[in-house]
Design a protein around this motif. Structure first.
Motif, PDB file in Angstrom:
ATOM      1  N   LYS A 112       0.837  -1.206   0.000  1.00 25.91           N
ATOM      2  CA  LYS A 112       0.000   0.000   0.000  1.00 25.91           C
ATOM      3  C   LYS A 112       0.867   1.248   0.000  1.00 25.91           C
ATOM      4  O   LYS A 112       1.890   1.308   0.650  1.00 25.91           O
ATOM      5  N   GLY A 113       0.411   2.257  -0.729  1.00 23.23           N
ATOM      6  CA  GLY A 113       1.143   3.520  -0.754  1.00 23.23           C
ATOM      7  C   GLY A 113       2.312   3.485  -1.716  1.00 23.23           C
ATOM      8  O   GLY A 113       2.437   2.597  -2.556  1.00 23.23           O
ATOM      9  N   ASP A 114       3.196   4.460  -1.546  1.00 24.53           N
ATOM     10  CA  ASP A 114       4.356   4.548  -2.427  1.00 24.53           C
ATOM     11  C   ASP A 114       5.615   4.069  -1.708  1.00 24.53           C
ATOM     12  O   ASP A 114       5.562   3.584  -0.579  1.00 24.53           O
ATOM     13  N   HIS A 115       6.721   4.205  -2.364  1.00 23.92           N
ATOM     14  CA  HIS A 115       8.018   3.782  -1.847  1.00 23.92           C
ATOM     15  C   HIS A 115       8.292   4.377  -0.462  1.00 23.92           C
ATOM     16  O   HIS A 115       8.755   3.688   0.441  1.00 23.92           O
ATOM     17  N   VAL A 116       8.007   5.654  -0.303  1.00 25.65           N
ATOM     18  CA  VAL A 116       8.273   6.338   0.964  1.00 25.65           C
ATOM     19  C   VAL A 116       7.344   5.824   2.059  1.00 25.65           C
ATOM     20  O   VAL A 116       7.776   5.609   3.197  1.00 25.65           O
TER      21      VAL A 116
END
Length: 185
Positions: free
Chosen positions: A13-17
């Motif tokens: 879920k979400g991005d790399h960060v």
């Protein structure tokens, strides 16, 4: 085993960060990783777009540093001439780093070194006609390329993001200047 599967699902879920922040939250739950949400994304963004930008300039026979030099001269306006000091100060590079770039650009016929008419000891760096054309073509292509990346945001979002980044960068630049002023020589 079930716990590991759930963590992997959560990691998707979400991005790399977001994924990195979740990992740090698990490992160091007392540490606030909010700076990563902004500065980590800025760094990640730069790394993601850099290859495409470099490929654009390579298509014009330039590396990023060489483009920066001819772009600086082109932005200066007619007669597209600056002193080496003005160029390396603008680019925040060493004079030695600039010399190597100028040698390559001169060999490619994009710049020429001229004696200053006002000071015979001084040299000016001037764009050739070919250099002017190459700078313009490469910059137009670069802007078209970079615009592609921004299509995920509407105009209002792009303007808001630009305003926030300007505010952040100005604050960091001001803080850096204050720190440098307070540092003894």
């Amino acid at each position: 085993m079930t716990k590991r599967i759930n963590e992997n699902e959560d990691d998707a879920k979400g991005d790399h960060v977001d994924r990195r922040r979740r990992q740090w939250a698990r490992e160091l739950p007392d540490l606030d990783t909010e700076p990563m949400a902004i500065l980590g994304r800025a760094f990640r963004l730069s790394n993601l777009v850099r290859p495409s930008i470099e490929a654009t300039f390579a298509g014009f026979g330039l590396d990023r540093g060489e483009f920066d030099v001819i772009a600086t001269l082109r932005r200066a306006g007619r007669p597209y001439r600056l002193t080496p000091t003005e160029i390396y100060s603008s680019l925040m590079i060493s004079s030695g780093g600039l010399t190597h770039r100028l040698d390559r650009l001169e060999k490619a016929g994009l710049v020429r070194r001229e004696k200053s008419s006002s000071d015979g000891r001084s040299v000016l760096v001037a764009l050739t006609e070919t250099g002017v054309a190459r700078a313009e073509e490469a910059f137009r292509m670069d802007m078209a390329n970079e615009s592609r990346f921004l299509q995920v945001l509407d105009r209002q979002e792009r303007e808001a993001l630009a305003d926030l980044l300007r505010k952040l960068i100005t604050g960091i630049e001001n803080e850096t200047e204050r720190s440098e002023e307070q540092t003894p020589d």
